[in-house]
Scaffold this motif. Sequence first.
Motif, PDB file in Angstrom:
ATOM      1  N   GLY A  12      48.670 -27.214  -5.124  1.00  0.00           N
ATOM      2  CA  GLY A  12      48.331 -27.946  -3.585  1.00  0.00           C
ATOM      3  C   GLY A  12      48.043 -28.915  -3.219  1.00  0.00           C
ATOM      4  N   ILE A  13      48.599 -29.938  -4.623  1.00  0.00           N
ATOM      5  CA  ILE A  13      49.015 -31.259  -4.202  1.00  0.00           C
ATOM      6  C   ILE A  13      50.544 -31.311  -3.636  1.00  0.00           C
ATOM      7  N   ARG A  14      50.923 -30.894  -4.005  1.00  0.00           N
ATOM      8  CA  ARG A  14      52.926 -30.836  -3.988  1.00  0.00           C
ATOM      9  C   ARG A  14      52.764 -30.245  -2.254  1.00  0.00           C
ATOM     10  N   GLU A  15      52.131 -29.995  -1.691  1.00  0.00           N
ATOM     11  CA  GLU A  15      51.891 -30.113  -0.192  1.00  0.00           C
ATOM     12  C   GLU A  15      51.525 -30.102   0.465  1.00  0.00           C
ATOM     13  N   TYR A  16      50.998 -31.886   0.188  1.00  0.00           N
ATOM     14  CA  TYR A  16      50.115 -32.374   0.594  1.00  0.00           C
ATOM     15  C   TYR A  16      51.044 -33.897   0.290  1.00  0.00           C
ATOM     16  N   LEU A  17      52.007 -34.094  -0.339  1.00  0.00           N
ATOM     17  CA  LEU A  17      52.431 -35.186  -0.788  1.00  0.00           C
ATOM     18  C   LEU A  17      53.439 -35.446   0.414  1.00  0.00           C
ATOM     19  N   PRO A  18      54.383 -34.810   1.184  1.00  0.00           N
ATOM     20  CA  PRO A  18      55.051 -35.221   2.363  1.00  0.00           C
ATOM     21  C   PRO A  18      53.928 -36.091   2.990  1.00  0.00           C
ATOM     22  N   LEU A  19      53.057 -36.004   3.666  1.00  0.00           N
ATOM     23  CA  LEU A  19      52.057 -36.820   4.448  1.00  0.00           C
ATOM     24  C   LEU A  19      52.003 -38.349   3.896  1.00  0.00           C
ATOM     25  N   ALA A  20      51.128 -37.939   2.259  1.00  0.00           N
ATOM     26  CA  ALA A  20      51.000 -38.924   1.878  1.00  0.00           C
ATOM     27  C   ALA A  20      52.523 -40.434   1.872  1.00  0.00           C
ATOM     28  N   ARG A  21      53.407 -39.966   1.535  1.00  0.00           N
ATOM     29  CA  ARG A  21      54.399 -40.792   1.774  1.00  0.00           C
ATOM     30  C   ARG A  21      54.559 -41.211   3.474  1.00  0.00           C
ATOM     31  N   ALA A  22      54.103 -40.260   3.737  1.00  0.00           N
ATOM     32  CA  ALA A  22      54.823 -40.836   5.356  1.00  0.00           C
ATOM     33  C   ALA A  22      53.851 -41.471   5.842  1.00  0.00           C
TER      34      ALA A  22
END
Length: 284
Positions: free
Chosen positions: A66-76
């Motif tokens: 689940g966290i892996r799916e969310y990481l692109p948003l956190a990065r951006a």
Amino acid sequence: MPGDPLLALAMGALLEPLAHPKPGAVTRCLSHSDKDVFDFAESFHYVYSACQASAIGECKGFMARGIREYLPLARARGNIQAGTLMLLLPLCRAVQETRQYPALLREASRLVIECDSPESARLYYRLLEEANVSHLGVYEGPVPGVGSGRYPGSLWEALWAARWDLVHRELLYGYPLVEEAVGVILGGLGAGWEEAILWALLRILARHGDTLIAHKYGWMAYKKALWEARLALRIASGEGVRRALEYLDGLWRPRGWSPGAALDIVAAATGVAYGLQAGVLVEG
């Protein structure tokens, strides 16, 4: 049973940011210098995708997926609903086992522990690093500090080390504050979702305070915020919850205080309450 329980649970991440007024927080009318309600609306897509990823596949490491799916948003976008995400992922996994409430909450905590993995701990640290969570500072304690290049052996170790925090405590102990907030929301839906969400937030703040404020500004600030929230609750009994939260906002926003931990609790509770109202979760 018809309906998508994952979508219902994720709806909390969409509805809570819209509610107005909230002290020091992003609402549909007020923003922060680095984020606004549109950033939170965008995050809903990532929350839902993360919930889907956590629900599919073997139990072990579901948090990591689940966290892996969310990481692109956190990065951006930085830190947008990271705490809400952490609360929702176990619920989205647990709903594969039971749709009964409140058993769902206990099952979620059980899965956090039983399905733990070193990868879940590593990706949780990655989430905090990518989101650039400003209040962490330099850490010395029983687990490695975020950004140190080292990681705990399990997610449980990281949660246990910070069990004083509202969000971490929920994950370990069966979501008691989420359950409390769900009760307030369901009891207040006669006045609409927004009013019910606002009451839940005020009740959590007045009874439990906010540990994000403690982490960023110290325990004296936590105690002051708790005292002010209790005064606001008295105001709400006579003048309504909106007037009470406007009072708190007038105090907290100029100080930079935003009750992020309590907001995460309320967002998760809103998703559970939405699922109950939609009939995809059942009380039993």
